[in-house]
Design an enzyme around this catalytic site. Structure first.
Site, PDB file in Angstrom:
ATOM      1  N   GLU A 194      36.488  21.292  -3.840  1.00 21.77           N
ATOM      2  CA  GLU A 194      36.164  22.319  -2.846  1.00 21.77           C
ATOM      3  C   GLU A 194      36.618  21.832  -1.468  1.00 21.77           C
ATOM      4  OE1 GLU A 194      32.567  24.866  -4.131  1.00 21.77           O
ATOM      5  OE2 GLU A 194      31.781  23.047  -3.256  1.00 21.77           O
ATOM      6  N   HIS A 231      27.883  17.868  -2.806  1.00 21.98           N
ATOM      7  CA  HIS A 231      28.360  19.083  -2.128  1.00 21.98           C
ATOM      8  C   HIS A 231      28.550  18.764  -0.640  1.00 21.98           C
ATOM      9  CE1 HIS A 231      28.717  23.085  -0.533  1.00 21.98           C
ATOM     10  NE2 HIS A 231      28.915  23.526  -1.764  1.00 21.98           N
TER      11      HIS A 231
HETATM   12  P1  PGA Z   1      31.823  29.822  -1.160  1.00 22.06           P
HETATM   13  O1  PGA Z   1      31.022  28.472  -1.439  1.00 22.06           O
HETATM   14  O2  PGA Z   1      32.248  30.361  -2.513  1.00 22.06           O
HETATM   15  O3  PGA Z   1      30.857  30.707  -0.464  1.00 22.06           O
HETATM   16  O4  PGA Z   1      33.008  29.466  -0.318  1.00 22.06           O
HETATM   17  C1  PGA Z   1      31.384  27.614  -2.469  1.00 22.06           C
HETATM   18  C2  PGA Z   1      30.480  26.416  -2.483  1.00 22.06           C
HETATM   19  O5  PGA Z   1      30.076  25.963  -1.403  1.00 22.06           O
HETATM   20  O6  PGA Z   1      30.124  25.880  -3.547  1.00 22.06           O
END
Ligand code: PGA
Length: 232
Positions: free
Chosen positions: A156, A84
């Site tokens: 992401e 992450h």
């Molecule tokens: P968010 O975070 O949906 O608050 O943008 C997603 C994540 O960091 O996994």
């Protein structure tokens, strides 16, 4: 659809127990993967599918404060986030750490959800493919090819996490088509500012197998709307 709920460092014990009761009552055809903090994993002996937010890169031993894949397995954890961006940046996790974590998880037959994503600068300088390729290739470097299909990828973009911004569908499709060339059998999640409003748009992307939710995982009434929209 897969919907992974990343609680991040939220929900003290009592709040979590109330939250858990409500999560158990959600009606959805999606597969929910709840990723609470480690302490809350220990409180979750329900039918909910469990994910962890992190794992130690080491095996069991003298590693103070670390939680191993083997221990996660003993708590029925089936999935685990790795790489992450908050850990890459805040905890300075590097590509070698992430590759070791991937290995540990697969040894325990826990499905790794490898998070990848580019910064705004990387996107602006047209280096998205280069950066994502390196993140994937180094993470799978020591993994036998016959295990590639066990890995889930969560794309992401760092500039989309918690900002309310999301990429265009064609930007997501471009990245997903590119990932499919490296890992044709992996499930692909999108994460970063997903909410009950933009799901109408995101749903139109046929390459998305599911979503990784941060903020929305904590807002139960909005989450309910989101899950209903996914089902319809
Ligand atoms: P968010 O975070 O949906 O608050 O943008 C997603 C994540 O960091 O996994």
């Amino acid at each position: 659809m897969i919907v992974a709920l990343n609680n991040k460092s939220n929900l003290p014990k009592d709040d979590y127990l109330k939250y858990l009761m409500k999560i158990e009552q959600l009606q959805t055809s999606s597969k929910l993967i709840l990723c609470p903090t480690f302490l809350n994993i220990g409180l979750t002996s329900t039918n909910i599918c469990l994910g962890a937010q992190n794992v130690s890169k080491t095996e069991e031993g003298a590693y103070t404060g670390e939680i191993t894949a083997h221990q996660l397995k003993s708590y029925n954890v089936e999935y685990c986030l790795i790489g992450h961006s908050e850990r890459r940046y805040n905890q300075k996790e590097d590509l070698t750490d992430i590759s070791a974590k991937m290995k540990r998880l697969l040894e325990e037959e826990i499905t790794p959800i490898l998070c990848i994503g580019e910064t705004k600068e990387t996107r602006d300088s047209d280096k998205v493919a280069e950066v994502l390729k390196e993140e994937i290739i180094t993470a799978i470097a020591t993994i036998p090819k016959n295990k590639y299909n066990k890995i889930i990828i969560a794309y992401e973009p760092i500039w989309a996490i918690g900002t309310g911004k999301i990429p265009t569908l064609s930007e997501i499709e471009e990245v997903f088509s590119f990932i499919k060339k490296i890992l044709p059998d992996s499930k692909l999640l999108y994460g970063g500012s997903v909410n009950e409003k933009n799901i109408d748009t995101l749903k139109r992307c046929s390459l998305i197998d599911g979503y990784l939710l941060g903020g929305l995982s904590l807002k139960l009434s909005e989450l309910k709307i989101f899950l209903n929209k996914l089902d319809n």
